[in-house]
Structure formats: C-alpha cells, structure tokens
Design a protein around this motif. Structure first.
Motif, mmCIF file in Angstrom:
data_model
loop_
_atom_site.group_PDB
_atom_site.id
_atom_site.type_symbol
_atom_site.label_atom_id
_atom_site.label_comp_id
_atom_site.label_asym_id
_atom_site.label_seq_id
_atom_site.Cartn_x
_atom_site.Cartn_y
_atom_site.Cartn_z
ATOM 1 N N UNK A 131 0.842 -1.203 0.000
ATOM 2 C CA UNK A 131 0.000 0.000 0.000
ATOM 3 C C UNK A 131 0.879 1.255 0.000
ATOM 4 N N UNK A 132 1.904 1.265 0.839
ATOM 5 C CA UNK A 132 2.793 2.415 0.888
ATOM 6 C C UNK A 132 3.497 2.653 -0.429
ATOM 7 N N UNK A 133 3.906 1.592 -1.089
ATOM 8 C CA UNK A 133 4.637 1.713 -2.344
ATOM 9 C C UNK A 133 3.719 2.076 -3.505
ATOM 10 N N UNK A 134 2.537 1.447 -3.586
ATOM 11 C CA UNK A 134 1.700 1.581 -4.779
ATOM 12 C C UNK A 134 0.664 2.698 -4.697
ATOM 13 N N UNK A 135 0.095 2.927 -3.525
ATOM 14 C CA UNK A 135 -0.944 3.948 -3.414
ATOM 15 C C UNK A 135 -0.423 5.286 -2.912
ATOM 16 N N UNK A 136 0.619 5.247 -2.073
ATOM 17 C CA UNK A 136 1.122 6.493 -1.505
ATOM 18 C C UNK A 136 2.484 6.894 -2.080
ATOM 19 N N UNK A 137 3.023 6.086 -3.003
ATOM 20 C CA UNK A 137 4.222 6.464 -3.734
ATOM 21 C C UNK A 137 5.482 6.574 -2.906
ATOM 22 N N UNK A 138 5.591 5.800 -1.841
ATOM 23 C CA UNK A 138 6.793 5.845 -1.004
ATOM 24 C C UNK A 138 7.903 5.059 -1.693
ATOM 25 N N UNK A 139 8.999 5.736 -1.967
ATOM 26 C CA UNK A 139 10.093 5.076 -2.678
ATOM 27 C C UNK A 139 11.274 4.760 -1.764
ATOM 28 N N UNK A 140 11.500 5.565 -0.733
ATOM 29 C CA UNK A 140 12.611 5.303 0.183
ATOM 30 C C UNK A 140 12.200 4.234 1.189
ATOM 31 N N UNK A 141 13.057 3.257 1.407
ATOM 32 C CA UNK A 141 12.726 2.180 2.341
ATOM 33 C C UNK A 141 12.518 2.717 3.756
ATOM 34 N N UNK A 142 13.351 3.666 4.164
ATOM 35 C CA UNK A 142 13.226 4.213 5.513
ATOM 36 C C UNK A 142 11.861 4.851 5.716
ATOM 37 N N UNK A 143 11.397 5.605 4.719
ATOM 38 C CA UNK A 143 10.074 6.232 4.814
ATOM 39 C C UNK A 143 8.977 5.181 4.863
ATOM 40 N N UNK A 144 9.108 4.151 4.022
ATOM 41 C CA UNK A 144 8.083 3.116 3.995
ATOM 42 C C UNK A 144 7.986 2.336 5.295
ATOM 43 N N UNK A 145 9.108 2.218 6.017
ATOM 44 C CA UNK A 145 9.118 1.445 7.256
ATOM 45 C C UNK A 145 8.709 2.264 8.474
ATOM 46 N N UNK A 146 8.298 3.517 8.251
ATOM 47 C CA UNK A 146 7.877 4.333 9.394
ATOM 48 C C UNK A 146 6.688 3.723 10.123
ATOM 49 N N UNK A 147 5.829 3.008 9.419
ATOM 50 C CA UNK A 147 4.661 2.418 10.091
ATOM 51 C C UNK A 147 5.096 1.350 11.092
ATOM 52 N N UNK A 148 6.177 0.615 10.799
ATOM 53 C CA UNK A 148 6.685 -0.374 11.751
ATOM 54 C C UNK A 148 7.431 0.317 12.885
ATOM 55 N N UNK A 149 8.138 1.391 12.567
ATOM 56 C CA UNK A 149 8.866 2.144 13.585
ATOM 57 C C UNK A 149 7.916 2.668 14.664
ATOM 58 N N UNK A 150 6.835 3.325 14.239
ATOM 59 C CA UNK A 150 5.911 3.885 15.237
ATOM 60 C C UNK A 150 5.140 2.783 15.950
ATOM 61 N N UNK A 151 4.820 1.708 15.220
ATOM 62 C CA UNK A 151 4.169 0.560 15.860
ATOM 63 C C UNK A 151 5.052 -0.007 16.965
ATOM 64 N N UNK A 152 6.336 -0.214 16.658
ATOM 65 C CA UNK A 152 7.246 -0.787 17.639
ATOM 66 C C UNK A 152 7.432 0.092 18.854
ATOM 67 N N UNK A 153 7.585 1.394 18.636
ATOM 68 C CA UNK A 153 7.754 2.315 19.756
ATOM 69 C C UNK A 153 6.509 2.343 20.637
ATOM 70 N N UNK A 154 5.339 2.418 19.996
ATOM 71 C CA UNK A 154 4.085 2.472 20.756
ATOM 72 C C UNK A 154 3.849 1.180 21.521
#
Length: 435
Positions: free
Chosen positions: A48-71
């Motif tokens: 979804x991040x790659x195809x619908x929201x156009x996220x190309x950088x891996x770091x940006x795309x993994x932000x959802x896991x980063x915030x999930x893990x911290x929370x």
C-alpha cells in the motif's frame, strides 16, 4: 470472608492448566483475535505504501513499523505495571477499545500520515491486549507448565497472524488493496472486545495465590530477588543486572528486529522478483504459520529440556534462514527459508516468556514481563530503522545480511551469559511451586 473482586471467579482458586481450562481456552481465542489485528497488515501495508502512496525510500516506507514498535514497546511496560496495580481485565478491555478504529483508519486513509496514526493505535492496542493475555495465562497455569502455556498463547496469536496474512493476500489480489483486506480487522476488533468484556475473568488473585505458596530454589539462585522490588528495581534486573532476565530481553529485542525486517522489507523484496500479491501473501503467511504451529511443541519441550539452549539454537536457526533469504532469488527457496525462520522463532518466542516466568517472583512478574516486552517489541522500531537505513544505502539484501549477523551474535550472548532457568531439583518446577 471478603467478597471476591469484580469479575473474579467466586469458586476456590486453583493453579494449573486443567483446573483453569475454560478460561485458558477463552484467552487463547482472544489472543488469536489479537494476532488477527496484526496479521491484517503483514501482506498489504508495505505494498500500500509503495503503490498507493508512492513511497520510494525504504526508511520512509518502514515508518509504520517504527511507530508501531515504539508504541507497543512503551505500552507493554505500562500494561505490566497497570496489570499489577488495577488488575488484568481492565487493561485487556482498554486495549480492545483502542483497537476498534485501526482498520477503519487504514480503509479511509487519504495519506500516509493516517496509516502512521493507525499503527500508533495498533501498537498501543497490541501492547495492552497481548501483554495481558500472556500475564493472565501465566497466572492461571502456575509454575509447572509455563512453557506449554506460552506455546499455546503464542501459537494462537501468530497462527492468526499467518492465516490473516494469507487471507488478506488473496483478498487484495481479488478486490484490491483496500478496503476488503481490512474488513477482517473490523470483525476481529468487535469479537475481541465482546468476548473480553463478557466472558473473560480477572486472574490477579491466581498470581497472589502462587506468591503465597512460593518456594525458593534449592540452588540459592534468585534469593536476592525478593518480592518487594520497586518498579525501578524490576526494570534494572530485567534489563541489565539479572543474567537470565537480561539475556532474554536482548534476545527478544533481536528476534523482533528480524521480524520487523520480515514485515517491512520481505514483501518488497519478493515483489521486486516479480512475484504476484497472492504468492507474496503465501510467503508472508508461511513464516508466522510455522512459527505459530511450532510453538505448540517448542513451549512444552522447553518444560522438559530447559530454556537456555532452545533459545540459543533458535536464534542461530533464524540467522541461517536470513542468510538463505539474502542469497535466494525464487519462490521455492524463499519458502524454505521462511519455514526455517518460523521454526527458529518458534523455538525462541514462548521459551523466552517461560524463562521470564521462571525467574520473576509472582509479586512483580507482570512488571518484569512488561519490561521484557518493552525491549522485545522495541526490536520492531530498531529493526525498521536499521533495515531502512541499510536498505536505502546498500540495498534490501544487505539489510538482510546485517540482521542475520546480529541474530547470530544474540545467540552467542545467550549461550555465554544465560543460565538454565528451568531448575530441576528440590523445590523446583517438578516438585512444587517454583520461581
């Protein structure tokens, strides 16, 4: 005689899996629903991040896991403390209430920021619900069958992750990335909240019963770990000072570091090789499926064989699997590697929780579980950040190699520093209550 607390079972309390079979089974079902809430994202969200929201950088795309893990990590700590202070059931209910808006936000998200918000809520919910079901099962079974109890708990949770990842892959292939896959999450949240509110009973008194009959280890270990530890002392013992507790905490962190890698980058790696969404869903499901089913056996085996070498060997098997994923380039090889990764994780996951239960006194065990899960699920955030930075700089396969090396090193730490926590001898697990 004082009245039992609200929500508690009025019958005389007993410890044991058989004696508490109905409540234990209910909590297994509830934890499967908790796992389903996580599984709705495993296949679909990276795409979804790659195809619908156009996220190309891996770091940006993994932000959802980063915030999930911290929370989730932070909430695990709070869940353990609040479970001791206010009881287990209120914390469980709070977690399900927080879960309700998650699938709706994912369905309607107009930007990646909404997805980030949904994953903050998902992390909080998972921290409250999963931590509490773990604590409640440990409460119910007592000291003799902790490994089996944790195996059943984690098997239900990650089995549901696998089935949901597989189902969402097929739904996305047939109906698109939204909204169909996330409708499963709506159903899981409604069922989880309903069952927890109506049928789940409080278990804190079971922990107090075990504490009252506590027998120290005959070898003198844990004599310094008395029942009156402050929150700060529990944190320090679990994180740094106590060899078994701190070894388990670092192994848990590294284990979820590689799980964060698998969640965030494997679907992108597989898509880059030309696999369809449904085949990516199969691979995304295979790893947690073997992990889930395997725990039905590994948790119980750790009750017989011990914890230490089960954990060390599991970390090394995960490292081997990651190496295979880094060098492979086709579906069959990746499927074998995913199965190996699941088997290694199955050896580690319930055994680490059982080891925490072995060492921590019943009076502060919920807090120790919370601290352990703080470090373990902090691995999601560390893994997302590390994997994203390395992948952006050197490529996805380099990120997999890096995590493989860290996982192997973690197994070495367990082998060198951890002692066997499942003590056999007078006053031990096999002969009476033991911590």
């Amino acid at each position: 005689m004082p009245a039992p607390p609200p929500g508690a079972d009025p019958r005389p309390l007993q410890l044991g899996l058989r004696q508490n079979a109905a409540q234990f089974t209910l909590l297994v079902v509830v934890n499967a629903l908790v796992g389903g809430m996580l599984g709705q994202e495993r296949t679909v969200l990276p795409l979804l991040g790659e195809r619908e929201f156009g996220l190309t950088a891996y770091t940006a795309g993994l932000t959802f896991i980063l915030v999930f893990g911290l929370a989730k990590a932070a909430t695990n700590y709070v869940a353990g403390t609040f479970s001791d202070r206010y009881g287990r059931k209120p914390v469980l209910l709070a977690g399900w209430i927080v879960a309700v808006p998650v699938p709706l936000l994912l369905i309607w998200a107009p930007s990646w920021g909404w997805v980030i918000l949904a994953n903050v809520l998902l992390g909080v919910s998972q921290g409250l619900t999963w931590s509490t079901t773990v604590i409640m099962k440990i409460d119910l079974v007592g000291p003799t069958r902790r490994g089996l109890a944790m195996g059943l708990n984690e098997a239900a949770g990650y089995g549901a992750v696998a089935l949901t990842a597989l189902a969402t892959g097929y739904l996305a292939e047939s109906y698109g990335l939204r909204p169909a896959p996330f409708l499963l999450g709506v159903a899981f949240a409604a069922l989880g909240l309903g069952l927890s509110g109506v049928a789940v009973k409080e278990t804190r008194e079971h922990a107090r019963l075990e504490a009252a009959s506590h027998v120290a280890r005959a070898d003198g270990r844990h004599d310094h770990l008395h029942e009156r530890l402050s929150d700060r002392e529990v944190f320090v013992q679990t994180s740094v000072r106590e060899p078994a507790l701190s070894s388990a905490s670092q192994a848990g962190l590294v284990n979820n570091l590689n799980d964060g890698l698998a969640w965030g980058l494997f679907p992108i790696l597989f898509a880059g090789a030309g696999l369809s969404v449904s085949r990516i869903g199969v691979l995304a499901a295979l790893y947690p499926a073997v992990w889930g089913v395997g725990q039905l056996f590994t948790g119980a085996l750790s009750d017989r064989w011990g914890r230490k070498w089960m954990i060390a060997a599991g970390m090394w098997l995960q490292a081997i699997a990651l190496v295979v994923i880094a060098v492979a380039d086709d579906f069959a090889a990746w499927a074998v590697a995913a199965a190996l990764l699941g088997a290694g994780t199955a050896m580690v996951y319930p055994t680490l929780l059982a080891a925490i239960g072995d060492v921590a006194h019943p009076a502060w065990r919920a807090r120790s579980v919370g601290v352990y899960r703080l470090w373990r699920d902090g691995g999601f955030a560390v893994g997302a950040l590390l994997a994203g930075v390395v992948a952006d700089a050197l490529g996805v396969r380099a990120a997999v190699w890096t995590v493989a090396a860290l996982t192997a090193a973690s197994g070495v730490i367990v082998a060198v520093r951890m002692y066997e926590t499942h003590h056999q001898g007078p006053g031990s697990v096999g002969e009476g209550p033991e911590v």
